[in-house]
Design an enzyme around this catalytic site. Structure first.
Site, PDB file in Angstrom:
ATOM      1  N   ARG A  30       0.498  -1.218   0.196  1.00  0.00           N
ATOM      2  CA  ARG A  30       0.028  -0.189   0.099  1.00  0.00           C
ATOM      3  C   ARG A  30       1.433   1.398   0.249  1.00  0.00           C
ATOM      4  O   ARG A  30       1.538   1.420   1.046  1.00  0.00           O
ATOM      5  CB  ARG A  30      -0.660   0.258   1.312  1.00  0.00           C
ATOM      6  CG  ARG A  30      -1.969   1.332   1.565  1.00  0.00           C
ATOM      7  CD  ARG A  30      -3.480   1.153   2.539  1.00  0.00           C
ATOM      8  NE  ARG A  30      -4.133   1.850   2.334  1.00  0.00           N
ATOM      9  CZ  ARG A  30      -5.048   2.038   3.194  1.00  0.00           C
ATOM     10  NH1 ARG A  30      -5.083   1.502   3.957  1.00  0.00           N
ATOM     11  NH2 ARG A  30      -5.790   2.905   3.498  1.00  0.00           N
ATOM     12  N   SER A  44      -9.523   8.299  17.537  1.00  0.00           N
ATOM     13  CA  SER A  44      -9.840   7.270  17.837  1.00  0.00           C
ATOM     14  C   SER A  44      -8.689   6.684  18.777  1.00  0.00           C
ATOM     15  O   SER A  44      -9.260   6.321  20.276  1.00  0.00           O
ATOM     16  CB  SER A  44     -10.515   6.164  17.515  1.00  0.00           C
ATOM     17  OG  SER A  44     -10.634   5.105  17.926  1.00  0.00           O
ATOM     18  N   GLY A  49      -7.188   4.345  22.632  1.00  0.00           N
ATOM     19  CA  GLY A  49      -5.660   3.381  22.879  1.00  0.00           C
ATOM     20  C   GLY A  49      -5.523   2.949  21.266  1.00  0.00           C
ATOM     21  O   GLY A  49      -6.622   2.178  20.532  1.00  0.00           O
ATOM     22  N   LEU A  51      -6.746  -0.711  19.429  1.00  0.00           N
ATOM     23  CA  LEU A  51      -7.221  -1.746  20.188  1.00  0.00           C
ATOM     24  C   LEU A  51      -6.841  -3.144  19.841  1.00  0.00           C
ATOM     25  O   LEU A  51      -7.453  -4.491  20.490  1.00  0.00           O
ATOM     26  CB  LEU A  51      -8.922  -1.844  19.555  1.00  0.00           C
ATOM     27  CG  LEU A  51      -9.643  -0.306  20.838  1.00  0.00           C
ATOM     28  CD1 LEU A  51     -10.844   0.032  19.969  1.00  0.00           C
ATOM     29  CD2 LEU A  51      -9.415  -0.828  22.042  1.00  0.00           C
ATOM     30  N   GLN A  52      -5.926  -2.874  18.661  1.00  0.00           N
ATOM     31  CA  GLN A  52      -5.645  -4.448  17.534  1.00  0.00           C
ATOM     32  C   GLN A  52      -4.030  -4.449  17.442  1.00  0.00           C
ATOM     33  O   GLN A  52      -4.129  -3.496  17.145  1.00  0.00           O
ATOM     34  CB  GLN A  52      -6.553  -4.743  16.677  1.00  0.00           C
ATOM     35  CG  GLN A  52      -6.211  -6.186  15.670  1.00  0.00           C
ATOM     36  CD  GLN A  52      -6.301  -6.104  14.444  1.00  0.00           C
ATOM     37  OE1 GLN A  52      -7.577  -5.192  14.330  1.00  0.00           O
ATOM     38  NE2 GLN A  52      -6.636  -6.786  13.768  1.00  0.00           N
ATOM     39  N   GLY A  69      -0.153  -3.716  10.332  1.00  0.00           N
ATOM     40  CA  GLY A  69      -0.430  -2.820  10.991  1.00  0.00           C
ATOM     41  C   GLY A  69      -0.064  -1.575  10.488  1.00  0.00           C
ATOM     42  O   GLY A  69      -0.050  -0.140  11.653  1.00  0.00           O
ATOM     43  N   GLU A  70       0.286  -0.932   9.267  1.00  0.00           N
ATOM     44  CA  GLU A  70       0.774   0.252   9.373  1.00  0.00           C
ATOM     45  C   GLU A  70      -0.224   1.857   9.717  1.00  0.00           C
ATOM     46  O   GLU A  70       0.185   2.636  10.491  1.00  0.00           O
ATOM     47  CB  GLU A  70       1.341   0.513   7.592  1.00  0.00           C
ATOM     48  CG  GLU A  70       1.968   1.141   7.743  1.00  0.00           C
ATOM     49  CD  GLU A  70       3.356   1.527   6.120  1.00  0.00           C
ATOM     50  OE1 GLU A  70       3.990   2.816   5.771  1.00  0.00           O
ATOM     51  OE2 GLU A  70       3.527   1.073   5.551  1.00  0.00           O
ATOM     52  N   ARG A  71      -1.455   1.159   8.860  1.00  0.00           N
ATOM     53  CA  ARG A  71      -2.075   2.562   9.468  1.00  0.00           C
ATOM     54  C   ARG A  71      -2.266   2.510  10.727  1.00  0.00           C
ATOM     55  O   ARG A  71      -2.125   4.175  11.094  1.00  0.00           O
ATOM     56  CB  ARG A  71      -3.604   2.554   8.817  1.00  0.00           C
ATOM     57  CG  ARG A  71      -3.413   2.237   7.421  1.00  0.00           C
ATOM     58  CD  ARG A  71      -5.287   2.123   6.756  1.00  0.00           C
ATOM     59  NE  ARG A  71      -6.730   3.370   7.679  1.00  0.00           N
ATOM     60  CZ  ARG A  71      -7.144   2.797   8.577  1.00  0.00           C
ATOM     61  NH1 ARG A  71      -7.139   1.873   8.915  1.00  0.00           N
ATOM     62  NH2 ARG A  71      -8.119   3.691   8.631  1.00  0.00           N
ATOM     63  N   ARG A 107      -7.507  -7.880   3.235  1.00  0.00           N
ATOM     64  CA  ARG A 107      -8.531  -6.523   4.363  1.00  0.00           C
ATOM     65  C   ARG A 107      -9.144  -5.654   3.324  1.00  0.00           C
ATOM     66  O   ARG A 107      -9.583  -4.769   3.116  1.00  0.00           O
ATOM     67  CB  ARG A 107      -8.015  -5.635   4.888  1.00  0.00           C
ATOM     68  CG  ARG A 107      -7.367  -6.464   6.201  1.00  0.00           C
ATOM     69  CD  ARG A 107      -5.950  -5.800   7.101  1.00  0.00           C
ATOM     70  NE  ARG A 107      -6.284  -4.619   7.374  1.00  0.00           N
ATOM     71  CZ  ARG A 107      -6.860  -4.345   8.858  1.00  0.00           C
ATOM     72  NH1 ARG A 107      -7.077  -4.959   9.406  1.00  0.00           N
ATOM     73  NH2 ARG A 107      -7.084  -3.563   9.012  1.00  0.00           N
TER      74      ARG A 107
END
Length: 274
Positions: A30, A44, A49, A51-52, A69-71, A107
């Site tokens: 991406r 958020s 915090g 969450l994942q 998890g780059e976002r 995803r």
């Protein structure tokens, strides 16, 4: 966080890592992250915090390489977080790259051309066959092949398709047109006329069936001079030139019945060499 966790204790367990110790995965397919979406996620994270947890592997120099998890990582930095929850896994660079690519594809975080590039990277750089990629993603091999074919479209065409929110099926319809210039013309017509996929396919078929336009040979331009005085001046200059050269040429001009008649007498002189 003081020190690093021992490998045995943290493998596949959630740990808290400094965000500045986590580097992006070089195989991350991406390339575009919407700024507004990141800001919303950062808000958020400030409130609730992360969450994942992200997934990382040990990298060079005591740091960590992101697997997925780059976002979340980008948004955590934007939110000013010093640490981020992470799952540390034991993975080779090849496995890490494959995980990162597959996760993004599964995803559906990628646009259609980023996804095609991700599949290309899996196959050409990491040795995953089309069959294996199809199996891991739960898709037909023909689907994978069709997505890879999208990369035969040029950068300008890809950018135009994304900017105007055309679908993958719109893009695939263009693959039957070999000429890039014609493809761009078709794309502009598709957007202007708001064609759906079926209409675009029919439009392409009609263009292909139409006879090629015959190129006309350029017509020769004929110079027509309406003022005959230009020609008369030319004759007069020729007579003057001969007189100046010592040739007693004589020109007689008569006008009658709407015509001009010129009679030129040039004597033939015999010169004897001395």
């Amino acid at each position: 966080m003081a020190g690093f966790f021992s490998k045995e204790k943290v493998i596949n367990k959630v740990v808290s890592l400094p965000v500045d110790k986590v580097v992006p995965n070089p195989a991350q397919p991406r390339r575009n992250f919407a700024e507004e979406d990141l800001r919303e996620l950062a808000d958020s994270i400030r409130e609730n915090g992360v969450l994942q947890p992200i997934t990382v592997r040990r990298g060079a120099g005591g740091g960590y390489e992101l697997i997925s998890g780059e976002r979340r990582l980008r948004a955590s930095k934007m939110a000013g977080r010093a640490e981020i929850p992470a799952i540390l896994v034991d993975s080779s660079s090849r496995q890490s790259a494959i995980y990162a690519i597959l996760e993004n594809i599964q995803r559906r975080d990628l646009d259609i051309f980023e996804e095609a590039k991700a599949l290309q990277m899996l196959i050409h750089e990491w040795g995953v066959t089309q069959e294996e990629a199809a199996r891991k993603l739960g898709r037909a091999q023909s689907t994978i092949a069709n997505k890879l074919r999208l990369l035969s479209l040029g950068e300008e065409e890809r950018r135009f398709i994304l900017e105007h929110n055309l679908s993958e099926r719109h893009a695939r319809a263009l693959l039957t047109v070999p000429d890039p210039g014609e493809r761009m013309e078709i794309l502009r017509q598709a957007v202007e006329q708001r064609m759906n996929v079926a209409q675009l396919e029919q439009y392409i078929q009609r263009r292909a069936a139409a006879p090629a336009p015959v190129k006309e040979e350029p017509k020769r331009r004929v110079l027509i001079v309406k003022d005959v005085r230009i020609f008369l001046n030319t004759i007069n200059k020729a007579i003057d030139t001969m007189k100046n050269a010592g040739i007693p040429a004589v020109a007689e001009r008569h006008e009658e019945s709407g015509c001009i008649e010129y009679r030129v007498r040039i004597p033939i002189q015999n010169h004897t060499a001395s």
